[in-house]
Enzyme design. Sequence first.
Site, PDB file in Angstrom:
ATOM      1  N   SER A  18      40.073  38.155  40.933  1.00 43.96           N
ATOM      2  CA  SER A  18      41.274  38.979  40.763  1.00 43.96           C
ATOM      3  C   SER A  18      41.957  38.820  39.418  1.00 43.96           C
ATOM      4  O   SER A  18      42.621  39.729  38.956  1.00 43.96           O
ATOM      5  CB  SER A  18      42.281  38.652  41.874  1.00 43.96           C
ATOM      6  OG  SER A  18      41.716  38.972  43.118  1.00 43.96           O
ATOM      7  N   THR A  19      41.825  37.663  38.794  1.00 40.91           N
ATOM      8  CA  THR A  19      42.504  37.450  37.515  1.00 40.91           C
ATOM      9  C   THR A  19      41.566  36.801  36.517  1.00 40.91           C
ATOM     10  O   THR A  19      40.551  36.188  36.890  1.00 40.91           O
ATOM     11  CB  THR A  19      43.736  36.528  37.673  1.00 40.91           C
ATOM     12  OG1 THR A  19      43.281  35.219  38.016  1.00 40.91           O
ATOM     13  CG2 THR A  19      44.702  37.048  38.713  1.00 40.91           C
TER      14      THR A  19
END
Length: 153
Positions: A18-19
């Site tokens: 996600s990041t």
Amino acid sequence: MVSHEFQQQRLIGYARVSTGDQELSLQIDSLLQHGVKRENIFCDKLSGAKADRPGLWLCQENLRRGDTLLVWRLDRLGRSLRHLVTMIEDLKEREIGFRSISDGIIDKTTPSGELIFHVFSALAQFERRLIQERTKAGLAAARARGRKGGRPH
């Protein structure tokens, strides 16, 4: 003489975190251990809620009939259950298999995996119906309180 092009089934992998702070190595190592060649692994480092995922787009562009898409876990692929069902149904129409490593029971290349996926499809349909019912009930309650929706005139 008729030429028949022989296409070997390939395993294509997709990994996503996600990041940018998170690491893809766990997913990539697992895909490699399950037979995916490094050059057939496509990755994204961004939220699954984003519709525009360049790695996923490249992955889908590279998939051919007879290939199998392999992911580490289902939630790495779809933004929601509905999105996941749509994506996997698209793969089926294109005659592309699908397997999830951590969700071992989900292997669309087997009859039992197909059954499990249909259960997920039914749950997604149920979720859509519940959302529709809640929306209608909310609109009716707002109208009963004298509120009118839509754009101002």
